[in-house]
Each structure stands twice: as structure tokens, then as C-alpha cells.
Design a protein around this motif. Structure first.
Motif, PDB file in Angstrom:
ATOM      1  N   TYR A   4     -29.867 -42.747 -23.010  1.00 58.68           N
ATOM      2  CA  TYR A   4     -28.416 -42.709 -23.208  1.00 58.68           C
ATOM      3  C   TYR A   4     -27.855 -44.127 -23.141  1.00 58.68           C
ATOM      4  N   TYR A   5     -27.073 -44.481 -24.136  1.00 57.35           N
ATOM      5  CA  TYR A   5     -26.501 -45.825 -24.272  1.00 57.35           C
ATOM      6  C   TYR A   5     -25.023 -45.753 -23.894  1.00 57.35           C
ATOM      7  N   VAL A   6     -24.587 -46.602 -22.966  1.00 58.45           N
ATOM      8  CA  VAL A   6     -23.177 -46.647 -22.568  1.00 58.45           C
ATOM      9  C   VAL A   6     -22.512 -47.804 -23.309  1.00 58.45           C
ATOM     10  N   ALA A   7     -21.655 -47.485 -24.255  1.00 55.19           N
ATOM     11  CA  ALA A   7     -20.925 -48.497 -25.028  1.00 55.19           C
ATOM     12  C   ALA A   7     -19.572 -48.710 -24.362  1.00 55.19           C
ATOM     13  N   HIS A   8     -19.278 -49.952 -23.992  1.00 51.60           N
ATOM     14  CA  HIS A   8     -18.033 -50.222 -23.264  1.00 51.60           C
ATOM     15  C   HIS A   8     -17.567 -51.650 -23.531  1.00 51.60           C
ATOM     16  N   ARG A   9     -16.286 -51.869 -23.354  1.00 49.27           N
ATOM     17  CA  ARG A   9     -15.732 -53.220 -23.425  1.00 49.27           C
ATOM     18  C   ARG A   9     -16.295 -54.026 -22.257  1.00 49.27           C
ATOM     19  N   LEU A  10     -16.698 -55.300 -22.493  1.00 51.80           N
ATOM     20  CA  LEU A  10     -17.422 -55.989 -21.419  1.00 51.80           C
ATOM     21  C   LEU A  10     -16.990 -57.429 -21.156  1.00 51.80           C
ATOM     22  N   PHE A  11     -15.840 -57.833 -21.673  1.00 50.48           N
ATOM     23  CA  PHE A  11     -15.494 -59.252 -21.532  1.00 50.48           C
ATOM     24  C   PHE A  11     -14.776 -59.590 -20.231  1.00 50.48           C
ATOM     25  N   ALA A  12     -14.346 -58.586 -19.477  1.00 49.88           N
ATOM     26  CA  ALA A  12     -13.680 -58.828 -18.202  1.00 49.88           C
ATOM     27  C   ALA A  12     -14.372 -58.014 -17.119  1.00 49.88           C
ATOM     28  N   ALA A  13     -14.266 -58.479 -15.888  1.00 51.63           N
ATOM     29  CA  ALA A  13     -14.982 -57.844 -14.779  1.00 51.63           C
ATOM     30  C   ALA A  13     -14.598 -56.380 -14.620  1.00 51.63           C
ATOM     31  N   HIS A  14     -13.306 -56.058 -14.793  1.00 54.36           N
ATOM     32  CA  HIS A  14     -12.902 -54.668 -14.587  1.00 54.36           C
ATOM     33  C   HIS A  14     -13.488 -53.748 -15.657  1.00 54.36           C
ATOM     34  N   ASP A  15     -13.671 -54.272 -16.892  1.00 50.78           N
ATOM     35  CA  ASP A  15     -14.293 -53.458 -17.932  1.00 50.78           C
ATOM     36  C   ASP A  15     -15.781 -53.261 -17.663  1.00 50.78           C
ATOM     37  N   ARG A  16     -16.442 -54.313 -17.199  1.00 47.79           N
ATOM     38  CA  ARG A  16     -17.856 -54.177 -16.844  1.00 47.79           C
ATOM     39  C   ARG A  16     -18.027 -53.222 -15.668  1.00 47.79           C
ATOM     40  N   ALA A  17     -17.108 -53.306 -14.715  1.00 40.26           N
ATOM     41  CA  ALA A  17     -17.175 -52.399 -13.562  1.00 40.26           C
ATOM     42  C   ALA A  17     -16.996 -50.948 -14.002  1.00 40.26           C
ATOM     43  N   LEU A  18     -16.103 -50.709 -14.947  1.00 42.57           N
ATOM     44  CA  LEU A  18     -15.899 -49.352 -15.456  1.00 42.57           C
ATOM     45  C   LEU A  18     -17.173 -48.840 -16.131  1.00 42.57           C
TER      46      LEU A  18
END
Length: 316
Positions: A4-18
């Protein structure tokens, strides 16, 4: 074992944390080795490479080619172009996609429209297999000051969404619609920008017609589209029949539809071109400069500054 691949916004710490929070919940259901989390699992912080952005694109694409399902985190009116490109890639392979959103807004084409969509592009609901929408805060209560309680309410919403996504995946969701091209068919798909400046499509169409191509111009976001959801189906069907695509990246960001088209074309081995976006460049430690999200920049076959350049790409 399914992956399973989790696609998410990753340019800020809060997005990576999510993204990590959702991946953690999926790993509890399926196991650590069953979940791939970009940035984390490519060790982007420490990766060294002379063309780091391109290498990251290659690593993510290698994993996208082997996944069994995707969880895509989408929120807000400005959807992440890298996530949308990854969704398009997964759809191109017929991979099931579960979209998670905790956005409390819904979207429509006009102020008085009866149409209300979860996402600001009517193509997205057609492409994902299932949407997990949790637009409300979790129940109030718990210890701590009001900020801790508010944080807890938000985390409960995310937990509920992640748990529902895991439940959907455990029941084998319906695959996304595929987008296999008709080989040898000389049809070009044109995706204009919702930000306006659409004169390029007519000029590009003339070049294509002169070389024996038919064209389909996407119309789902046009002000004349009375049923954008139905037109979105027509647009996707036309892309499935097309042998090449042109997308307009110009504007403050890559529009979701353009990103979806790029991903689908990369997955199915079709060239996709774009006029040079003319935007500011982005810079990140260790990466070469990017004019758009690296999934967009390296997914494109080429950009062109004028019609002569575009014609040369066609001839090449």
C-alpha cells in the motif's frame, strides 16, 4: 503480501506528520513492510545524488509500479500536484485508490450550482475507488487545556479516516478505471488550464491537425459544461483513446487535472507535452532546481516555448 502506497503532500513538517500518522495506522492493520511512505522510505533527508530530484522520481515510480493499492491524502481547494500525478499513475495501472479528506468544504462550478463535489475537479471522484470523508471534528472531551482538547479532536478525525481507509482496503476495493491507450491512433488529448489563457490549445490544435492528428479538448471545467461530472467521464474516455497528450501547467500551480493526465500517460507509456510554465523555480537542499513538483517535471516528455519547438517534438 499486498503493498500500500501512501500519497501525501510532503513539503512541510505538518504534512509529513499527517502522512506518517496515516501510514502508522495502516501498518497496524497490514504490517510495517506492507506500507510505503514517500520521503520516509526513500530517506529523502539523507539521500545524496547529483540529480536528487530525478532520483527521487525514479524511486517513487519504481514503487508505484509494484503497489497493489494507494491511499491518497487530499485536502483543500489547492490539491497537491505530486499526489494527483501519483493518483493518475495508479489509475493508469488500474490500481484501487482510497482517497482521504478531512476538508469541511465542498466544491461547485458556480455560486448557485446544485452540484457539490468533494474535490475541486470533477475528474477525481471518477478515478478513485472510494472516498473517506471526515469533515467534522472528533467528539469533544478529554483532559488538558483547550488547545490540547482541540488537537485531540482533530487527531480523532484523522484516526477515524485512517481506520476507515484500512477497513476499505481489507475488503479489496474496486479497481480504478484503466487508461490504456489505443496504439497507433492519431488522437491528441488537450488539457487547458482552469486559470485561463487558453489560446494555446487552438494554436497547438492547428499544428496537430496539420500532422494528421484529431484532437479532444477537455471540457469538464468549461463554463459551458452543464454536467461537469458527465463531461469528466467523456474527457477520461478520450484520454484512453489518445496516443499523446498536451497539458497546460501555467498558473500559480499545476492544476489537478493536468497532474492526473501526466501520471496516467507516464504509467501507460504515452508522451505528454506542456508549454513552458513560466513560473518561479523552487530550490531544496541537495536537489537540483525544479520548475514544478518533481513528479510533474520528470513525468513530462518535454516542454516547449513555441510552436516550432512543439512541432520538432512531434517529428522526433
Amino acid at each position: 503480501m499486498a503493498l500500500y502506497y501512501v500519497a501525501h503532500r510532503l513539503f512541510a513538517a505538518h504534512d509529513r506528520a499527517l502522512g506518517a500518522y496515516v501510514a502508522h495506522h495502516l501498518a497496524r492493520a497490514f504490517g510495517q513492510d506492507a506500507v510505503f511512505l514517500p520521503f520516509c522510505d526513500t530517506d529523502e533527508e539523507n539521500l545524496e545524488h547529483p540529480r536528487k530530484g530525478q532520483r527521487l522520481f525514479e524511486l517513487d515510480r519504481e514503487r508505484l509500479a509494484r503497489i497493489d493499492a494507494m491511499v491518497a491524502i487530499l485536502h483543500g481547494p489547492s490539491l497537491d500536484d505530486g499526489v494527483c500525478m501519483e493518483i493518475g499513475y495508479a489509475v493508469g495501472r488500474g490500481i484501487p485508490i482510497v482517497a482521504i479528506t478531512t476538508d469541511f468544504q465542498v466544491y461547485g462550478p458556480t455560486p448557485d450550482s446544485a452540484l457539490r463535489l468533494t474535490f475541486p475537479d470533477p475528474l477525481l471522484p471518477h478515478l478513485v475507488s472510494h472516498v473517506v470523508s471526515v469533515p467534522q471534528l472528533g467528539p469533544s472531551g478529554g483532559a488538558g487545556d483547550r488547545f490540547e482538547r482541540f488537537l485531540d479532536q482533530n487527531l480523532r478525525s484523522i484516526t477515524e479516516a485512517a481506520d476507515e481507509a484500512a477497513d476499505v482496503l481489507s475488503r479489496v476495493p474496486i479497481p480504478s478505471p484503466t487508461c490504456g491507450a489505443t496504439r497507433g491512433k492519431r488522437l491528441a488529448y488537450l488539457e487547458p488550464s482552469p486559470y485561463g489563457g487558453d489560446g494555446w490549445t487552438a494554436r497547438v490544435s492547428d499544428v496537430l491537425h496539420g500532422r494528421g492528428f484529431g484532437t479532444h479538448r477537455a471540457e469538464r471545467l468549461s463554463i459551458t459544461a452543464t454536467d461537469p461530472a458527465a463531461v469528466a467521464l467523456s474527457d477520461w474516455a478520450a484520454l484512453a483513446e489518445s496516443s499523446i497528450a498536451m497539458v497546460d501547467l501555467r498558473g500559480p500551480e499545476t492544476p489537478p487535472g493536468a497532474a492526473l493526465i501526466i501520471g496516467a500517460c507516464v504509467a501507460t507509456g504515452r508522451p505528454v507535452y506542456a508549454p513552458e510554465p513560466g513560473c518561479w523555480w523552487t530550490f531544496a537542499h541537495g536537489r537540483e532546481p525544479n520548475y514544478r513538483n518533481l513528479m510533474i517535471q520528470y513525468g513530462l516528455t518535454a516542454t516547449f516555448g513555441n510552436l516550432d519547438e512543439f512541432a520538432k517534438h512531434l517529428e522526433g
